[in-house]
Design a protein around this motif. Structure first.
Motif, PDB file in Angstrom:
ATOM      1  N   ASN A   1       0.826  -1.208   0.000  1.00  0.00           N
ATOM      2  CA  ASN A   1       0.000   0.000   0.000  1.00  0.00           C
ATOM      3  C   ASN A   1       0.857   1.254   0.000  1.00  0.00           C
ATOM      4  OD1 ASN A   1      -2.465  -1.154  -0.100  1.00  0.00           O
ATOM      5  ND2 ASN A   1      -2.980  -0.851   2.052  1.00  0.00           N
TER       6      ASN A   1
ATOM      7  N   ASP B   1       5.595   6.308   4.683  1.00  0.00           N
ATOM      8  CA  ASP B   1       5.723   6.783   3.300  1.00  0.00           C
ATOM      9  C   ASP B   1       5.424   8.271   3.227  1.00  0.00           C
ATOM     10  OD1 ASP B   1       2.844   7.380   2.579  1.00  0.00           O
ATOM     11  OD2 ASP B   1       2.593   5.246   3.040  1.00  0.00           O
TER      12      ASP B   1
ATOM     13  N   ILE C   1       0.226   9.998  -0.587  1.00  0.00           N
ATOM     14  CA  ILE C   1      -0.955  10.870  -0.605  1.00  0.00           C
ATOM     15  C   ILE C   1      -1.643  10.997   0.754  1.00  0.00           C
ATOM     16  CG2 ILE C   1      -1.419  10.476  -3.052  1.00  0.00           C
ATOM     17  CD1 ILE C   1      -3.574   8.520  -2.295  1.00  0.00           C
TER      18      ILE C   1
ATOM     19  N   MET D   1      -3.993  10.070   4.292  1.00  0.00           N
ATOM     20  CA  MET D   1      -5.442   9.875   4.480  1.00  0.00           C
ATOM     21  C   MET D   1      -5.969  10.899   5.472  1.00  0.00           C
ATOM     22  SD  MET D   1      -5.325   5.785   5.015  1.00  0.00           S
ATOM     23  CE  MET D   1      -3.614   5.726   5.439  1.00  0.00           C
TER      24      MET D   1
ATOM     25  N   PHE E   1     -11.185   9.375   7.465  1.00  0.00           N
ATOM     26  CA  PHE E   1     -11.067   8.064   6.816  1.00  0.00           C
ATOM     27  C   PHE E   1     -10.331   7.058   7.699  1.00  0.00           C
ATOM     28  CE2 PHE E   1      -8.953   4.803   4.327  1.00  0.00           C
ATOM     29  CZ  PHE E   1     -10.045   4.236   3.704  1.00  0.00           C
TER      30      PHE E   1
ATOM     31  N   GLU F   1     -13.695  -0.508   2.306  1.00  0.00           N
ATOM     32  CA  GLU F   1     -13.569   0.951   2.434  1.00  0.00           C
ATOM     33  C   GLU F   1     -12.320   1.416   1.708  1.00  0.00           C
ATOM     34  OE1 GLU F   1     -15.346   3.398   3.724  1.00  0.00           O
ATOM     35  OE2 GLU F   1     -16.955   2.184   4.568  1.00  0.00           O
TER      36      GLU F   1
ATOM     37  N   GLY G   1      -7.403  -1.445  -6.418  1.00  0.00           N
ATOM     38  CA  GLY G   1      -7.453  -1.978  -5.051  1.00  0.00           C
ATOM     39  C   GLY G   1      -8.846  -2.464  -4.741  1.00  0.00           C
ATOM     40  N   THR G   2      -8.952  -3.297  -3.714  1.00  0.00           N
ATOM     41  CA  THR G   2     -10.253  -3.868  -3.380  1.00  0.00           C
ATOM     42  C   THR G   2     -10.804  -3.312  -2.073  1.00  0.00           C
ATOM     43  OG1 THR G   2      -9.189  -5.614  -2.127  1.00  0.00           O
ATOM     44  CG2 THR G   2      -9.648  -6.078  -4.428  1.00  0.00           C
ATOM     45  N   GLY G   3      -9.942  -2.699  -1.284  1.00  0.00           N
ATOM     46  CA  GLY G   3     -10.381  -2.221   0.020  1.00  0.00           C
ATOM     47  C   GLY G   3     -10.484  -3.354   1.037  1.00  0.00           C
ATOM     48  N   LEU G   4      -9.857  -4.484   0.723  1.00  0.00           N
ATOM     49  CA  LEU G   4      -9.926  -5.618   1.658  1.00  0.00           C
ATOM     50  C   LEU G   4      -8.617  -5.822   2.427  1.00  0.00           C
ATOM     51  CD1 LEU G   4     -11.827  -8.319  -0.419  1.00  0.00           C
ATOM     52  CD2 LEU G   4     -12.590  -7.216   1.664  1.00  0.00           C
ATOM     53  N   GLY G   5      -7.524  -5.338   1.833  1.00  0.00           N
ATOM     54  CA  GLY G   5      -6.194  -5.599   2.401  1.00  0.00           C
ATOM     55  C   GLY G   5      -6.080  -5.220   3.866  1.00  0.00           C
ATOM     56  N   MET G   6      -6.491  -3.995   4.202  1.00  0.00           N
ATOM     57  CA  MET G   6      -6.312  -3.516   5.576  1.00  0.00           C
ATOM     58  C   MET G   6      -7.193  -4.282   6.561  1.00  0.00           C
ATOM     59  SD  MET G   6      -3.999  -1.399   5.991  1.00  0.00           S
ATOM     60  CE  MET G   6      -3.038  -2.223   4.794  1.00  0.00           C
TER      61      MET G   6
ATOM     62  N   SER H   1       1.884   8.620   5.299  1.00  0.00           N
ATOM     63  CA  SER H   1       1.298   7.791   6.349  1.00  0.00           C
ATOM     64  C   SER H   1       2.377   6.990   7.062  1.00  0.00           C
ATOM     65  CB  SER H   1       0.325   6.771   5.747  1.00  0.00           C
ATOM     66  OG  SER H   1      -0.528   7.400   4.832  1.00  0.00           O
TER      67      SER H   1
HETATM   68  P1  ADP Z   1      -6.873  -1.343  -1.320  1.00  0.00           P
HETATM   69  O1  ADP Z   1      -7.012  -2.654  -1.997  1.00  0.00           O
HETATM   70  O2  ADP Z   1      -7.835  -0.322  -1.798  1.00  0.00           O
HETATM   71  O3  ADP Z   1      -5.477  -0.831  -1.305  1.00  0.00           O
HETATM   72  P2  ADP Z   1      -6.743  -1.635   1.578  1.00  0.00           P
HETATM   73  O4  ADP Z   1      -7.726  -2.271   2.472  1.00  0.00           O
HETATM   74  O5  ADP Z   1      -5.365  -2.199   1.547  1.00  0.00           O
HETATM   75  O6  ADP Z   1      -7.388  -1.633   0.157  1.00  0.00           O
HETATM   76  O7  ADP Z   1      -6.654  -0.119   1.988  1.00  0.00           O
HETATM   77  C1  ADP Z   1      -7.845   0.609   2.199  1.00  0.00           C
HETATM   78  C2  ADP Z   1      -7.679   2.037   1.779  1.00  0.00           C
HETATM   79  O8  ADP Z   1      -6.843   2.712   2.719  1.00  0.00           O
HETATM   80  C3  ADP Z   1      -7.011   2.246   0.443  1.00  0.00           C
HETATM   81  O9  ADP Z   1      -7.925   2.147  -0.615  1.00  0.00           O
HETATM   82  C4  ADP Z   1      -6.474   3.643   0.591  1.00  0.00           C
HETATM   83  O10 ADP Z   1      -7.495   4.565   0.354  1.00  0.00           O
HETATM   84  C5  ADP Z   1      -6.111   3.721   2.064  1.00  0.00           C
HETATM   85  N1  ADP Z   1      -4.685   3.453   2.305  1.00  0.00           N
HETATM   86  C6  ADP Z   1      -4.130   2.327   2.777  1.00  0.00           C
HETATM   87  N2  ADP Z   1      -2.803   2.458   2.920  1.00  0.00           N
HETATM   88  C7  ADP Z   1      -2.493   3.711   2.532  1.00  0.00           C
HETATM   89  C8  ADP Z   1      -1.272   4.483   2.450  1.00  0.00           C
HETATM   90  N3  ADP Z   1      -0.094   3.976   2.796  1.00  0.00           N
HETATM   91  N4  ADP Z   1      -1.372   5.764   2.007  1.00  0.00           N
HETATM   92  C9  ADP Z   1      -2.560   6.299   1.660  1.00  0.00           C
HETATM   93  N5  ADP Z   1      -3.733   5.627   1.705  1.00  0.00           N
HETATM   94  C10 ADP Z   1      -3.710   4.366   2.139  1.00  0.00           C
END
Ligand code: ADP
Length: 565
Positions: free
Chosen positions: A179, A217, A220, A222, A226, A235, A247-252, A276
């Motif tokens: 990410n 990093d 951009i 957040m 958010f 999300e 992206g899928t919004g599932l990773g986190m 971030s």
């Molecule tokens: P995605 O597949 O969209 O990357 P994640 O669940 O990994 O899904 O992350 C959710 C959201 O959190 C991302 O879509 C992004 O908006 C935000 N995000 C995660 N990591 C970062 C980062 N290092 N810098 C900025 N935004 C981030």
């Protein structure tokens, strides 16, 4: 008496009224409680329903988008089949879309395993050094593609051998760093650090250690708003910049769930437009009483050539811990001069450790000089942050005997140095000869699906290696059993196959009464998502895995590593 009895009756009446009122009150309270519980259950089920609906609509959208690209690009490619560059462009787009689709499917499977409580954690011994190294191999090229600077620092590490779930740990790290790379502009900066702290609870202090990981990093970022929702499935920041990033919004949310299972913690700090920072801390059990014994030439001198102070200091500190003396030169020419004098005065060091950079010449330039000066037997060790697969040929040609990757771990340095200078490994082999000479090796590829088999054979054959195939586990066991000892050098084994699956076949091969049955390297070909499969594959006696659909780079990396040993 009467009065008394009247009073008695009155009292009784009063008592029973009080009792009744008390009961009624209780009942009302109970009803209220039940009402509250029902309401909560209803709300929960409504929320679950809403989540399911939003899941389904997000999924159908997210699956359709790459699917459309794959189908559309395939049609375009087919209708321009004679235009090479057009077809190439289509294939590249198909590759990107299918990789994305694959990661989506993997994420969804992981999420479903987590939410149904089927996700179990593994408890196995692993090396932190190996894990960080493997993870770096995955993320460094991603950062390089965006011309980002990727810095990695290793702080205080008390225990390198840990017990836990390395595959899920790697998944957490790759997700967070992935990410950082994804949401940081070209030429941005990604800083990753690892360290450990001791457990505070005295009862667990002996065995438990916390791994602290930080990923920073300057991307951009957040908003505060958010950040509160970052761990909710699907999300994503809803703005222009993000919509163009896949992206899928599932990773986190997978990361958060895995950390909860591991009793770990995560905190995120972020500022829009500035970047971030993710902090993760996870407890692990340390493997104790299993210290490896290194035969280091204690009391002798090592010549260290490195111009970057922090790197030199780290190597210096590790070696001094084992009573080695260090002579440190920042320049290649200083090192050559010192070595010439040492040779003349018959006080040669036991090895040269070549670092990442020298002030006056490339590190490999110095290796060539020293090899010429000090002869064939003098050990030269290279400690650097380079892609060894790419540099290996040149490095070995320049005289380098062993390579230790950075970030530097003590055990790796000790093991390489003891291998070169210690008593037990003295027969250095020349690794150069084998690098591209795959023709003499034979691989058994076990895969039931014809198309997959064709793809894998094609990918493997480009190296010149001989490939034989089997269509199920049973055939594989028979082929192995009927071959001469040492006939096969490597087995790539699919897992889900008719007649006999991959686990069973691996187990049977390992049980055969012949020497190579115990040593043959078996690689499971599993779908990426099934961490569980990987665990089962190991339990069945397989050595490692590569994910399906098979990736050329990964297959070649396995060949390079295994066939050269
Ligand atoms: P995605 O597949 O969209 O990357 P994640 O669940 O990994 O899904 O992350 C959710 C959201 O959190 C991302 O879509 C992004 O908006 C935000 N995000 C995660 N990591 C970062 C980062 N290092 N810098 C900025 N935004 C981030």
């Amino acid at each position: 008496m009467e009065c008394i009895s009247h009073n008695d009756n009155e009292e009784k009446k009063e008592c029973s009224t009080v009792e009744r009122e008390g009961k009624e009150q209780e009942e009302i309270l109970q009803l209220r409680q039940q009402n509250l519980e029902l309401k909560a259950a209803l709300e929960a089920s409504e929320a679950e329903n809403r989540a399911k609906t939003s899941f389904l609509s997000s999924m159908s959208h997210d699956i359709r988008t790459p699917m459309n690209a794959i189908m559309g690009m395939t049609s375009i490619g087919l209708s321009h089949i004679d235009e090479k560059s057009r077809v190439l462009d289509c294939l590249q787009k198909i590759k990107t879309a299918s990789t994305h689709l694959m990661s989506l499917v993997n994420d969804v499977l992981d999420m479903s395993r987590i939410s149904s409580g089927r996700m179990t954690l593994n408890e196995e011994e692993f090396s932190l050094a190996d894990l960080i190294h493997d993870m770096t191999i995955i993320v460094r090229p991603q950062a390089a593609q965006k011309h980002q600077e990727f810095q990695m620092e290793i702080g205080q590490i008390y225990e390198e051998k840990l017990i836990g779930d390395p595959l899920h740990l790697r998944q957490i790290l790759v997700n967070i760093i992935g990410n950082a790379v994804k949401y940081t502009q070209e030429k941005g900066l990604i800083q990753v650090s690892f360290s450990q702290h001791r457990e505070k609870d005295p009862a667990k202090r002996d065995r438990q250690v916390w791994l602290d990981f930080c990923c920073k990093d300057n991307g951009i970022g957040m908003s505060e708003e958010f950040l509160k929702r970052i761990f909710i499935p699907f999300e994503r920041v809803n703005n222009e910049k993000i919509s163009r990033i896949e992206g899928t919004g599932l990773g986190m949310s997978i990361v958060k769930n895995l950390l909860d299972l591991m009793n770990g913690t995560i905190t995120v700090e972020s500022e829009e437009g500035r970047g971030s920072c993710f902090y993760v801390s996870i407890p692990f059990v340390a493997v104790t009483g299993d210290e490896e014994i290194y035969h280091l030439p204690e009391g002798q001198t090592v010549l260290l050539a490195e111009s970057v102070d922090s790197r030199a200091e780290q190597i210096d500190a590790y070696l001094r811990e084992r009573s080695l003396d260090i002579v440190h030169c920042k320049n290649g020419m200083d090192a050559v001069t010192w070595l010439t004098e040492a040779q003349y005065e018959n006080r040669m060091p036991c090895a040269l450790i070549l670092g990442q950079e020298l002030a006056d010449m490339p590190a490999l330039g110095l290796a060539s000089h020293v090899r010429e000066l000090a002869g064939k037997e003098f050990p030269i060790l290279w400690v650097a942050e380079v892609d060894w697969a790419q540099m290996e040929y040149r490095a070995v040609r320049s005289g380098v005997d062993a390579f230790v990757p950075c970030p530097l771990f003590k055990t790796r340095l000790f093991s390489a140095l003891s291998g070169l200078t210690g008593k037990e490994i003295k027969d250095k082999k020349d690794p150069v000869g084998n690098i591209t000479d795959y023709g003499k090796y034979r691989i058994l590829l076990v895969e039931d699906n014809e198309l997959n088999r064709e793809i894998a054979v094609e990918l493997l054959s480009v190296t010149g290696v001989q490939v034989e195939t089997a269509e199920n586990g049973q055939q594989a066991v028979e082929a192995f059993e009927n071959s001469e000892e040492g006939y096969y050098h490597l087995i790539f084994m699919d897992i889900q196959m008719p007649v006999m699956n991959g686990y069973e076949a691996a187990k049977r091969i390992r049980q055969l009464e012949r020497a190579d049955a115990k040593t043959i390297w078996m690689v499971a070909m599993t779908a990426n998502a099934f961490v569980e499969d990987i665990r089962l594959a190991r339990a069945a006696g397989m050595n490692e895995h590569c994910s399906k659909p098979v990736d050329m780079e990964r297959m070649h990396e396995i060949l390079r590593r295994r066939l050269r040993e």
